[in-house]
Motif scaffolding. Structure first.
Motif, PDB file in Angstrom:
ATOM      1  N   ALA A  20      -0.822 -23.457   1.039  1.00 17.32           N
ATOM      2  CA  ALA A  20      -1.015 -24.907   1.101  1.00 17.32           C
ATOM      3  C   ALA A  20      -1.985 -25.408   0.038  1.00 17.32           C
ATOM      4  O   ALA A  20      -1.953 -26.582  -0.319  1.00 17.32           O
ATOM      5  CB  ALA A  20      -1.520 -25.309   2.483  1.00 17.32           C
ATOM      6  N   ASP A  21      -2.850 -24.553  -0.429  1.00 14.14           N
ATOM      7  CA  ASP A  21      -3.869 -24.942  -1.415  1.00 14.14           C
ATOM      8  C   ASP A  21      -4.072 -23.728  -2.306  1.00 14.14           C
ATOM      9  O   ASP A  21      -4.833 -22.829  -1.968  1.00 14.14           O
ATOM     10  CB  ASP A  21      -5.162 -25.338  -0.700  1.00 14.14           C
ATOM     11  CG  ASP A  21      -6.141 -26.069  -1.600  1.00 14.14           C
ATOM     12  OD1 ASP A  21      -5.975 -26.033  -2.834  1.00 14.14           O
ATOM     13  OD2 ASP A  21      -7.076 -26.678  -1.055  1.00 14.14           O
ATOM     14  N   ASN A  62      -5.883 -28.248   5.353  1.00 13.17           N
ATOM     15  CA  ASN A  62      -4.949 -27.195   5.011  1.00 13.17           C
ATOM     16  C   ASN A  62      -4.066 -26.955   6.221  1.00 13.17           C
ATOM     17  O   ASN A  62      -4.570 -26.857   7.344  1.00 13.17           O
ATOM     18  CB  ASN A  62      -5.729 -25.923   4.649  1.00 13.17           C
ATOM     19  CG  ASN A  62      -4.865 -24.830   4.058  1.00 13.17           C
ATOM     20  OD1 ASN A  62      -3.863 -24.430   4.621  1.00 13.17           O
ATOM     21  ND2 ASN A  62      -5.286 -24.334   2.902  1.00 13.17           N
ATOM     22  N   VAL A  95      -4.443 -36.813   6.433  1.00 13.25           N
ATOM     23  CA  VAL A  95      -4.107 -35.665   5.596  1.00 13.25           C
ATOM     24  C   VAL A  95      -3.933 -36.154   4.164  1.00 13.25           C
ATOM     25  O   VAL A  95      -3.411 -37.245   3.931  1.00 13.25           O
ATOM     26  CB  VAL A  95      -2.827 -34.941   6.096  1.00 13.25           C
ATOM     27  CG1 VAL A  95      -1.610 -35.838   6.033  1.00 13.25           C
ATOM     28  CG2 VAL A  95      -2.591 -33.644   5.342  1.00 13.25           C
ATOM     29  N   THR A  97      -2.292 -35.041   0.461  1.00 16.68           N
ATOM     30  CA  THR A  97      -1.298 -34.126  -0.088  1.00 16.68           C
ATOM     31  C   THR A  97      -0.793 -34.658  -1.416  1.00 16.68           C
ATOM     32  O   THR A  97      -1.043 -35.803  -1.775  1.00 16.68           O
ATOM     33  CB  THR A  97      -0.131 -33.943   0.910  1.00 16.68           C
ATOM     34  OG1 THR A  97       0.739 -32.919   0.445  1.00 16.68           O
ATOM     35  CG2 THR A  97       0.640 -35.232   1.124  1.00 16.68           C
ATOM     36  N   THR A 103       6.570 -32.601   1.242  1.00 20.84           N
ATOM     37  CA  THR A 103       5.492 -32.816   2.213  1.00 20.84           C
ATOM     38  C   THR A 103       5.404 -34.232   2.753  1.00 20.84           C
ATOM     39  O   THR A 103       5.162 -34.416   3.944  1.00 20.84           O
ATOM     40  CB  THR A 103       4.127 -32.414   1.614  1.00 20.84           C
ATOM     41  OG1 THR A 103       3.927 -33.133   0.405  1.00 20.84           O
ATOM     42  CG2 THR A 103       4.056 -30.931   1.342  1.00 20.84           C
ATOM     43  N   TYR A 107       5.220 -35.278   6.884  1.00 22.00           N
ATOM     44  CA  TYR A 107       4.134 -35.993   7.558  1.00 22.00           C
ATOM     45  C   TYR A 107       4.619 -37.309   8.157  1.00 22.00           C
ATOM     46  O   TYR A 107       4.194 -37.692   9.240  1.00 22.00           O
ATOM     47  CB  TYR A 107       2.947 -36.213   6.616  1.00 22.00           C
ATOM     48  CG  TYR A 107       2.206 -34.940   6.330  1.00 22.00           C
ATOM     49  CD1 TYR A 107       1.565 -34.242   7.363  1.00 22.00           C
ATOM     50  CD2 TYR A 107       2.149 -34.406   5.061  1.00 22.00           C
ATOM     51  CE1 TYR A 107       0.896 -33.054   7.118  1.00 22.00           C
ATOM     52  CE2 TYR A 107       1.468 -33.217   4.801  1.00 22.00           C
ATOM     53  CZ  TYR A 107       0.855 -32.546   5.836  1.00 22.00           C
ATOM     54  OH  TYR A 107       0.189 -31.369   5.588  1.00 22.00           O
ATOM     55  N   GLU A 132       5.281 -28.715  -6.919  1.00 20.00           N
ATOM     56  CA  GLU A 132       5.929 -28.541  -5.623  1.00 20.00           C
ATOM     57  C   GLU A 132       7.321 -29.133  -5.732  1.00 20.00           C
ATOM     58  O   GLU A 132       7.481 -30.283  -6.153  1.00 20.00           O
ATOM     59  CB  GLU A 132       5.123 -29.232  -4.523  1.00 20.00           C
ATOM     60  CG  GLU A 132       5.593 -28.833  -3.140  1.00 20.00           C
ATOM     61  CD  GLU A 132       4.634 -29.276  -2.055  1.00 20.00           C
ATOM     62  OE1 GLU A 132       5.052 -30.105  -1.240  1.00 20.00           O
ATOM     63  OE2 GLU A 132       3.487 -28.794  -2.044  1.00 20.00           O
TER      64      GLU A 132
END
Length: 147
Positions: A20-21, A62, A95, A97, A103, A107, A132
């Motif tokens: 995720a990171d 994360n 969150v 992102t 993503t 969400y 991504e």
């Protein structure tokens, strides 16, 4: 399926956190100040780290699912756990992102709406380009969900 808080040796989940990171020094910025949870369903399937950002905001820093188990509802279950656990302590779950076609829709399906953007976050704070779904991430997009 059970969700447990991890209070020690959080780095044992580094491979999952890096999904995720992907830059370890960025993970280090929040890993030990946040609360970490893992979802175990015959083995760890998903993890998340949340931090208290003040003014009633709890932030998901994360969240990641083991690749063969993605798209099976584990991350959504972890988000619903956070909503239930923290709804009396916080007013907003937030969150940040990248503006990714993968993503953002996830969400939004979990009840988040776009709040604000931090321009150039990924180009200013990461030592390499982040991609991504073939999209280079530049700005950090924040989404929020009322608790």
């Amino acid at each position: 399926m059970r969700i447990v808080e991890v209070t020690e040796n959080k780095k044992q989940y580094l491979d999952l956190l890096l999904l995720a990171d992907e830059q370890e020094d960025m993970v280090d910025r929040y890993l030990y100040k946040g609360k970490m949870y893992v979802l175990d369903d015959d083995g760890v399937k998903c993890e998340c780290v949340v931090t208290d950002e003040g003014t009633g905001i709890l932030e998901i820093k994360n969240i990641a699912t083991v690749p063969p188990f993605q798209r099976k509802g584990y991350a959504k279950a972890l988000i619903e756990f956070l909503v239930e656990k923290y709804r009396r302590q916080f007013s907003i779950l937030q969150v940040g992102t990248g503006d990714s076609p993968l993503t953002i829709p996830f969400y939004e399906k979990c009840g988040f709406v776009r709040s604000h953007t931090v321009p150039n976050f990924f180009t200013d704070y990461y030592d390499h380009p982040i991609y991504e779904c073939g999209v280079r991430l530049v700005d950090m997009v924040y989404l929020q969900r009322p608790l």
